[in-house]
Design a protein around this motif. Structure first.
Motif, PDB file in Angstrom:
ATOM      1  N   ILE A 150      -6.078  -0.704  -5.938  1.00 39.98           N
ATOM      2  CA  ILE A 150      -5.334   0.554  -5.971  1.00 39.98           C
ATOM      3  C   ILE A 150      -4.916   0.833  -7.408  1.00 39.98           C
ATOM      4  CG2 ILE A 150      -3.222   1.746  -5.227  1.00 39.98           C
ATOM      5  CD1 ILE A 150      -3.300   0.101  -2.675  1.00 39.98           C
ATOM      6  N   GLU A 196       0.829  -1.199   0.000  1.00 43.49           N
ATOM      7  CA  GLU A 196       0.000   0.000   0.000  1.00 43.49           C
ATOM      8  C   GLU A 196       0.865   1.251   0.000  1.00 43.49           C
ATOM      9  OE1 GLU A 196      -2.439  -3.261   1.939  1.00 43.49           O
ATOM     10  OE2 GLU A 196      -0.349  -2.580   1.954  1.00 43.49           O
ATOM     11  N   LEU A 215      -5.381  -5.119  -4.470  1.00 44.51           N
ATOM     12  CA  LEU A 215      -5.632  -4.150  -3.398  1.00 44.51           C
ATOM     13  C   LEU A 215      -6.600  -3.049  -3.826  1.00 44.51           C
ATOM     14  CD1 LEU A 215      -1.948  -3.791  -2.141  1.00 44.51           C
ATOM     15  CD2 LEU A 215      -3.821  -4.950  -0.948  1.00 44.51           C
TER      16      LEU A 215
END
Length: 293
Positions: A217, A188, A215
């Motif tokens: 993202i 992250e 994730l």
């Protein structure tokens, strides 16, 4: 018509007589004469004008004999060359290994091993094709290369393979980057910063994007390049960070590297097509790499 008959025709013409040709070949003269006669019967032509029977005088080629002699010399010569080449390849005094490798391995893992292999087998030619994983897979499938180094995720049922090495994927960043103060970096945190990445088709990029998708993202890709030295310069000067195989970063680069948290490892396999025969040179190269990991 077989290769022995063609060799007999050449021998008679070169010797100028059946007697001398039979002696050179270690045959009885009647056997040699019969061989030529059978060849003539098969082709339904006269190859030799025997003006004085089977004496050592008067052996002359007909027009058909002249034509066949040229082909016979070419065929027999090519056969000898083929036998010599196969024997040389079997003894690894010559041959070729065509291998497709990812950019990072081609630049940092293979050079010393290629030189060591060439030292052991100086007659074997090594043809290295460096590119992305997609290129390596395509070349292997289309038989443009004999073997390829690919990731575990790219293994397919039509390939035979063996594990070559397991290498850690690390974060590469400048010494002044905020993440350099941490002992390790989460995915992250890594994906929250500007990145420099290889272009599409490279396992490095595909691996990072797969992690980002897991994730949910969207990574900030600030630079795209396949030039490893440029990637290092961008990282060392603080313009972006990246992730590479641990072997890529050395003390001379002026770049910090950190493990991911949790640590990430990549299995790299050497693969070849099951249905395509693997030559002795290829087998020896694979065995050499496995012995010198």
């Amino acid at each position: 018509m077989d290769i022995k008959q063609l060799s007999h025709l050449i021998a008679v013409c070169d010797a100028g007589s059946f007697t001398r040709a039979a002696k050179r070949l270690g045959l009885a003269q009647p056997a040699l004469s019969q061989s030529i006669k059978k060849l003539e019967q098969e082709l339904e032509v006269t190859l030799l004008n025997r003006t004085q029977g089977m004496s050592d005088r008067g052996i002359r080629l007909t027009a058909e004999g002249e034509a066949l002699l040229g082909h016979a010399r070419l065929i027999v010569n090519q056969l000898h060359q083929a036998k010599a080449q196969i024997r040389a390849m079997a003894s690894l005094s010559e041959g070729e290994v065509r291998i497709a490798v990812p950019g990072m391995l081609g630049s940092f893992y293979l050079p010393s091993r290629l030189m060591a292999f060439r030292h052991r087998y100086p007659g074997v030619k090594l043809s290295l094709f460096e590119g992305g994983t997609r290129d390596a897979l395509r070349m292997l499938e289309q038989e443009e290369v004999d073997i390829a180094i690919i990731t575990a995720g790219d293994l397919r049922p039509e390939f035979d393979s063996c594990l070559l090495l397991t290498e850690e994927m690390v974060v590469a960043l400048g010494s002044d980057h905020p993440l350099a103060q941490q002992p390790s970096v989460t995915l992250e945190d890594f994906l929250a910063h500007e990145l420099v990445m290889f272009k599409p088709g490279y396992f490095h990029r595909e691996w990072l994007l797969s992690q980002a998708r897991a994730l949910a993202i969207s990574p900030n890709i600030a630079f795209e390049t396949n030039l490893i030295n440029l990637i290092k310069q961008l990282v060392s000067q603080g313009f972006a960070i990246t992730s590479v195989l641990d072997m890529v970063i050395t003390d001379k680069d002026g770049i910090e590297k950190r493990s991911f948290n949790p640590r990430m490892f990549l299995d790299l396999h050497i693969a070849w097509k099951k249905k395509r025969p693997v030559g002795k040179a290829d087998r020896s190269f694979v065995e050499f790499l496995l012995e010198n990991q």
